[in-house]
Design an enzyme around this catalytic site. Structure first.
Site, PDB file in Angstrom:
ATOM      1  N   ASP A 129       0.857  -1.182   0.000  1.00  0.00           N
ATOM      2  CA  ASP A 129       0.000   0.000   0.000  1.00  0.00           C
ATOM      3  C   ASP A 129       0.891   1.229   0.000  1.00  0.00           C
ATOM      4  OD1 ASP A 129      -2.691  -1.123   0.114  1.00  0.00           O
ATOM      5  OD2 ASP A 129      -2.008  -1.989   2.003  1.00  0.00           O
ATOM      6  N   GLU A 175     -13.796  -4.680  -3.078  1.00  0.00           N
ATOM      7  CA  GLU A 175     -13.583  -4.551  -1.638  1.00  0.00           C
ATOM      8  C   GLU A 175     -14.940  -4.558  -0.969  1.00  0.00           C
ATOM      9  OE1 GLU A 175     -11.311  -0.933  -1.508  1.00  0.00           O
ATOM     10  OE2 GLU A 175      -9.571  -1.875  -2.442  1.00  0.00           O
TER      11      GLU A 175
END
Lengths: 288, 208
Positions: free
Chosen positions: A17, A136
């Site tokens: 990330d 997600e």
């Protein structure tokens, strides 16, 4: 479709990330910590047997900016395994810029939710094998909803029917993240991944929750996935190998400093994970 | 080093991912450059047709630059070679069924077919063993090693003798590389196949 008997090949994929050019890690896609320089980690993972690297710019899609390019260029120079990029990719031009910077694939969430037609346009221009969709989802009161902007906005659509729409539009791959499980290192949410990976004839990758090697083995054995994506498990060990970058930290820096001083344990590595999975008779690349 | 003496040109087909192959070849030590419209391909020992993107768009780009004709001429010169990678391999064939029927460069007899979704997951993305069938210095020590694949289509050469390797994807054995005179073409991405891929690229000068 049951590919189990045909010996599926499983890809092992570390996810990094990114925020402002740094590697970060949060919990449930929120509460971020700076861990280090992404390309150092990416190169290390690649030499350690990663089959692919994923970069996700967690704030790009929130602010609509796209400053990943320089980082992608720098990373691609160090890597000779596939690099997939996601976060903040909104149009064909964004995809082209990522590919021109050295990305091999892109994964997209918000832009597909906002405009389903974009899927087919992207697939026609770049080929389905370049375009992955990131799903997600979050569980609220026993119902699953897809989310955008890193789990912040909840959409009234369940992951299974959303997958179907994406597959019908020709997307090349699905990445399934359980927001509830992400960053907690307490195991994957198997149910949804099982349903999606068994239903569709495109590659499916599971992300969010790996806390140990058995969690990874479990999700492979109980579903029909083609790869596992994980981060915390690796990063919190690998951080001991590198220097923390000199920036103004926010959050729990003491924890990171303490961790950074500890000795690196090579038992928690991709190499060891692959040895473990191989010993469980899984089809894993180990001639790196 | 032998690599320094070999000039490799990568054809810019306006459809990306030249960057990876360019970097890898350069790192090995080959004299590598990108071939844009105006540069003559005659100056290179080995020309690379890279590949990500759609068949039709790539063909249009080649035709617009007159590269289809230039390649034919290029292959007539002595000690020159051509390498196709992934889509670049498929473009060498006569036709592909990608989004309707499309004609290719026709340098190799045969066509390009799509994997059947009933049999396997499509696209095929991942690392698979490449089983070489002929004796050749290009793949010395690389037999049955894993290379990275990302594709939905595979090539079916008319002349089976040119098949350099096959790969088994969930039970489907497809042609993963060919070698025909001074043309080598691979369905996998050597530039994305880690150390194994680098070794392969270090060997490609053997086709010259």
């Amino acid at each position: 479709m049951n590919l189990k008997k045909k010996k599926r090949f499983i890809r092992i994929i570390p996810r990094l990330d990114i925020k402002n050019q740094f590697l970060i890690k949060g919990i449930n896609l929120e509460g971020l910590r700076v861990l280090g320089k992404p390309y150092e980690f990416a190169k290390f993972y690649s030499e350690n047997g990663a089959d692919e690297i994923h970069y996700s710019d967690s704030v790009a899609s929130l602010y609509g900016t796209n400053n990943l390019r320089e980082l992608v260029k720098k990373t691609a120079k160090h890597l000779n395994i596939p690099l997939s990029i996601g976060g903040g990719i909104r149009n064909l031009n964004d995809i082209e810029q990522m590919l021109n910077s050295g990305a091999d694939k892109v994964f997209i969430n918000s832009a597909f939710v906002n405009n389903l037609n974009f899927v087919n346009k992207a697939v026609k221009k770049f080929g389905s094998s370049t375009i992955s969709a990131s799903i997600e989802y979050i569980k609220i009161k026993n119902r699953n909803y897809i989310t955008v902007a890193n789990g912040r906005n909840i959409i009234n659509l369940d992951p299974l029917s959303w997958s179907k729409k994406l597959v019908n539009e020709g997307v090349g791959e699905l990445i399934i993240t359980s927001v509830n499980h992400e960053g907690l290192m307490k195991g994957f949410d198997i149910d949804i991944v099982k349903k999606i990976s068994r239903k569709f004839n495109i590659p499916v990758l599971a992300h969010g929750g790996a806390g140990n090697f058995f969690d990874i083995l479990n999700i492979i054995n109980q579903t029909n996935i083609d790869g596992v994506i994980f981060s915390s498990l690796l990063h919190y060990e690998t951080i001991k190998k590198f220097r923390l970058p000199k920036i103004n930290y926010i959050g729990n820096i003491q924890y990171l400093k303490k961790l950074n001083k500890k000795k690196y344990n090579p038992k928690i590595s991709i190499k060891e994970l692959k040895k473990f999975l191989k010993s469980k008779k899984l089809n894993i690349r180990n001639d790196f | 080093m032998i690599f320094k003496k070999i000039k490799i040109g990568i054809i810019n087909m306006d459809c990306n991912n030249m960057y990876s192959i360019f970097n890898t070849l350069k790192k090995i030590g080959y004299k590598t450059s990108i071939i844009n419209k105006n540069k003559s391909i005659k100056n290179f020992d080995l020309v690379v047709l890279p590949g990500v993107g759609s068949y039709k768009q790539a063909m249009n780009s080649l035709k617009k630059k007159n590269m289809d004709y230039e390649l034919l001429n290029f292959l007539e010169y002595k000690n020159r070679g051509l390498m196709g990678i992934c889509l670049g391999m498929q473009l060498l064939f006569q036709s592909s069924e990608e989004f309707g029927k499309n004609s290719g460069l026709g340098l190799i007899e045969g066509n390009v077919k799509k994997f059947k979704k009933k049999l396997s997951k499509v696209p095929h993305i991942g690392w698979n063993k490449v089983e070489f069938r002929k004796k050749n210095p290009i793949y010395s020590n690389l037999n049955k090693k894993n290379f990275y694949f990302v594709h939905s289509f595979y090539c079916r050469p008319k002349n089976e003798k040119i098949i350099l390797s096959k790969t088994n994807y969930n039970g489907i054995k497809f042609c993963s590389s060919i070698l025909s005179k001074n043309i080598i073409a691979v369905q996998f991405h050597p530039e994305k196949s880690g150390k194994v891929g680098v070794k392969f690229l270090q060997n490609i000068h053997h086709i010259l």
